[in-house]
Design a protein around this motif. Sequence first.
Motif, PDB file in Angstrom:
ATOM      1  N   HIS A 182       0.822  -1.204   0.000  1.00 18.25           N
ATOM      2  CA  HIS A 182       0.000   0.000   0.000  1.00 18.25           C
ATOM      3  C   HIS A 182       0.858   1.257   0.000  1.00 18.25           C
ATOM      4  N   ALA A 183       0.259   2.341  -0.493  1.00 20.39           N
ATOM      5  CA  ALA A 183       0.934   3.642  -0.530  1.00 20.39           C
ATOM      6  C   ALA A 183      -0.092   4.706  -0.170  1.00 20.39           C
ATOM      7  N   VAL A 184       0.379   5.788   0.407  1.00 18.01           N
ATOM      8  CA  VAL A 184      -0.524   6.898   0.727  1.00 18.01           C
ATOM      9  C   VAL A 184       0.106   8.176   0.194  1.00 18.01           C
ATOM     10  N   VAL A 185      -0.655   8.853  -0.652  1.00 17.34           N
ATOM     11  CA  VAL A 185      -0.124  10.069  -1.286  1.00 17.34           C
ATOM     12  C   VAL A 185      -1.075  11.224  -0.984  1.00 17.34           C
ATOM     13  N   PRO A 186      -0.888  11.884   0.147  1.00 19.44           N
ATOM     14  CA  PRO A 186      -1.779  12.993   0.486  1.00 19.44           C
ATOM     15  C   PRO A 186      -1.740  14.068  -0.599  1.00 19.44           C
ATOM     16  N   ASP A 187      -2.910  14.653  -0.855  1.00 15.36           N
ATOM     17  CA  ASP A 187      -2.938  15.609  -1.961  1.00 15.36           C
ATOM     18  C   ASP A 187      -3.079  17.048  -1.463  1.00 15.36           C
ATOM     19  N   GLY A 188      -2.561  17.326  -0.308  1.00 13.35           N
ATOM     20  CA  GLY A 188      -2.686  18.689   0.175  1.00 13.35           C
ATOM     21  C   GLY A 188      -1.750  18.962   1.314  1.00 13.35           C
ATOM     22  N   ALA A 189      -2.228  19.713   2.276  1.00  8.06           N
ATOM     23  CA  ALA A 189      -1.366  20.162   3.367  1.00  8.06           C
ATOM     24  C   ALA A 189      -1.355  19.161   4.527  1.00  8.06           C
ATOM     25  N   LEU A 190      -1.460  19.667   5.716  1.00  9.78           N
ATOM     26  CA  LEU A 190      -1.179  18.843   6.897  1.00  9.78           C
ATOM     27  C   LEU A 190      -2.099  17.632   7.100  1.00  9.78           C
ATOM     28  N   ARG A 191      -1.483  16.505   7.304  1.00  8.25           N
ATOM     29  CA  ARG A 191      -2.227  15.271   7.615  1.00  8.25           C
ATOM     30  C   ARG A 191      -1.411  14.444   8.605  1.00  8.25           C
ATOM     31  N   PHE A 192      -2.117  13.805   9.544  1.00 12.21           N
ATOM     32  CA  PHE A 192      -1.466  12.846  10.436  1.00 12.21           C
ATOM     33  C   PHE A 192      -2.100  11.475  10.214  1.00 12.21           C
ATOM     34  N   ALA A 193      -1.278  10.447  10.260  1.00 11.57           N
ATOM     35  CA  ALA A 193      -1.802   9.071  10.282  1.00 11.57           C
ATOM     36  C   ALA A 193      -1.291   8.440  11.562  1.00 11.57           C
ATOM     37  N   LEU A 194      -2.197   7.850  12.332  1.00 16.88           N
ATOM     38  CA  LEU A 194      -1.812   7.187  13.578  1.00 16.88           C
ATOM     39  C   LEU A 194      -2.169   5.715  13.424  1.00 16.88           C
ATOM     40  N   THR A 195      -1.142   4.881  13.318  1.00 14.60           N
ATOM     41  CA  THR A 195      -1.367   3.471  12.984  1.00 14.60           C
ATOM     42  C   THR A 195      -0.968   2.573  14.145  1.00 14.60           C
ATOM     43  N   CYS A 196      -1.878   1.690  14.522  1.00 15.80           N
ATOM     44  CA  CYS A 196      -1.617   0.774  15.637  1.00 15.80           C
ATOM     45  C   CYS A 196      -1.446  -0.663  15.158  1.00 15.80           C
ATOM     46  N   ARG A 197      -0.543  -1.342  15.835  1.00 12.97           N
ATOM     47  CA  ARG A 197      -0.274  -2.748  15.529  1.00 12.97           C
ATOM     48  C   ARG A 197      -0.074  -3.508  16.842  1.00 12.97           C
ATOM     49  N   TYR A 198      -0.144  -4.836  16.739  1.00 12.11           N
ATOM     50  CA  TYR A 198       0.304  -5.650  17.871  1.00 12.11           C
ATOM     51  C   TYR A 198       1.642  -6.254  17.458  1.00 12.11           C
ATOM     52  N   ILE A 199       2.632  -6.045  18.273  1.00 11.71           N
ATOM     53  CA  ILE A 199       3.953  -6.620  17.981  1.00 11.71           C
ATOM     54  C   ILE A 199       4.296  -7.602  19.089  1.00 11.71           C
ATOM     55  N   ASP A 200       4.577  -8.831  18.696  1.00 15.10           N
ATOM     56  CA  ASP A 200       4.913  -9.852  19.679  1.00 15.10           C
ATOM     57  C   ASP A 200       6.223  -9.456  20.374  1.00 15.10           C
ATOM     58  N   PRO A 201       6.185  -9.182  21.685  1.00 14.72           N
ATOM     59  CA  PRO A 201       7.412  -8.744  22.371  1.00 14.72           C
ATOM     60  C   PRO A 201       8.556  -9.737  22.174  1.00 14.72           C
ATOM     61  N   MET A 202       8.191 -11.040  22.071  1.00 13.25           N
ATOM     62  CA  MET A 202       9.227 -12.066  21.960  1.00 13.25           C
ATOM     63  C   MET A 202       9.907 -12.052  20.591  1.00 13.25           C
ATOM     64  N   SER A 203       9.380 -11.281  19.651  1.00 13.41           N
ATOM     65  CA  SER A 203      10.044 -11.181  18.340  1.00 13.41           C
ATOM     66  C   SER A 203      11.176 -10.152  18.396  1.00 13.41           C
ATOM     67  N   LEU A 204      11.290  -9.477  19.542  1.00 14.71           N
ATOM     68  CA  LEU A 204      12.335  -8.453  19.695  1.00 14.71           C
ATOM     69  C   LEU A 204      13.380  -8.927  20.687  1.00 14.71           C
ATOM     70  N   SER A 205      14.628  -8.545  20.435  1.00 11.88           N
ATOM     71  CA  SER A 205      15.649  -8.928  21.404  1.00 11.88           C
ATOM     72  C   SER A 205      15.460  -8.087  22.669  1.00 11.88           C
ATOM     73  N   GLU A 206      15.964  -8.612  23.781  1.00 11.79           N
ATOM     74  CA  GLU A 206      15.674  -8.009  25.089  1.00 11.79           C
ATOM     75  C   GLU A 206      16.078  -6.536  25.177  1.00 11.79           C
ATOM     76  N   ASP A 207      17.177  -6.177  24.491  1.00  9.47           N
ATOM     77  CA  ASP A 207      17.670  -4.799  24.598  1.00  9.47           C
ATOM     78  C   ASP A 207      16.754  -3.773  23.909  1.00  9.47           C
ATOM     79  N   ILE A 208      15.855  -4.245  23.033  1.00  8.29           N
ATOM     80  CA  ILE A 208      14.938  -3.299  22.384  1.00  8.29           C
ATOM     81  C   ILE A 208      13.483  -3.690  22.658  1.00  8.29           C
ATOM     82  N   ARG A 209      13.272  -4.292  23.850  1.00 10.21           N
ATOM     83  CA  ARG A 209      11.910  -4.726  24.187  1.00 10.21           C
ATOM     84  C   ARG A 209      11.392  -3.921  25.378  1.00 10.21           C
ATOM     85  N   PRO A 210      10.693  -2.816  25.116  1.00 11.97           N
ATOM     86  CA  PRO A 210      10.216  -2.019  26.246  1.00 11.97           C
ATOM     87  C   PRO A 210       9.038  -2.702  26.920  1.00 11.97           C
TER      88      PRO A 210
END
Length: 290
Positions: free
Chosen positions: A243-271
């Motif tokens: 997918h691609a998003v091409v805004p056709d004007g001025a200010l826009r925000f996109a707030l995107t949420c996901r579930y990320i399996d904590p165990m897929s991250l190494s301990e040093d980058i797992r908040p």
Amino acid sequence: MANKTVNEEQGGPDDMFTGLQTELEAGKIDLRRRLLSSTTLRGGQLTQHFCLNYGMYYKFVAQTASESFDTAPAAIKNTRSRLNWVARHALQLAQTPNPSLDFNEELLIGYFEKQAIDYHDDGEAGLGPTIASLSLGWPAPMKLRMKEKHYNGVSKAGVMVTDKPMPGCEKYSERLAAWQELEALKATGGEEAAATYKQRVKALPKELGLKAKGNARDVVTLQLRHGDVMLMHGADIQKYYEHAVVPDGALRFALTCRYIDPMSLSEDIRPHVGPDSQPYDGAALPEPPK
Ligand SMILES: O=C(O)CCC(=O)C(=O)O
């Protein structure tokens, strides 16, 4: 799709849009262009858009640090709560067998003049099957197309792509038959079948007249307006489509949420990411007309 009632609700899209701009102005949101992970340019290359991540660390196309939800602006926390609510309801309505887990990550993207995000997928390892986003501000089309490799059926190395073809791809019925032939060889097992499989994977592109290059046309274009929520569900949408998003004007925000399996991250980058502290329940919204 949002409407006036949804947008004007306390803490809703109108308040979020104003809130984000106020916090940005006050220097409380570290929104900036981030280094592209994939760039080969010496000295690095930055994303077109501005972004910042909250919650679980997200190995996005760009390298972005992750901030805590605990100290995030109200708009960020409210978005997480609302998208959890939307995802739960939408998946229940669609009778999806595995409802999504609550989101633990949120990416804030700011698009200013002439900024966009090119075709990509959200199929990184460790991601849950549900992705939801809220759009604020100027409208923007979001386009979805089949990935070149799945559309054409030939890999960069010139061999047949062995994943099941999707309807709408080049030579769908011929490729489906070829895929069934390959699956049967796989099921047969043994050295001879393995050798035939290898040989067929090489020979099939020419036999079927497939080309390795050429982008698919967009299959869906969604006009994302202020307050709209977009939901994608299922790993295959990320595997086969981009997918691609091409805004056709001025200010826009996109707030995107996901579930990320904590165990897929190494301990040093797992908040540590706590649960949604102020779950939204839509109680203030009127019942939809029957
Ligand atoms: O701008 C948007 O609405 C979508 C952003 C996006 O594609 C992403 O976060 O992966």
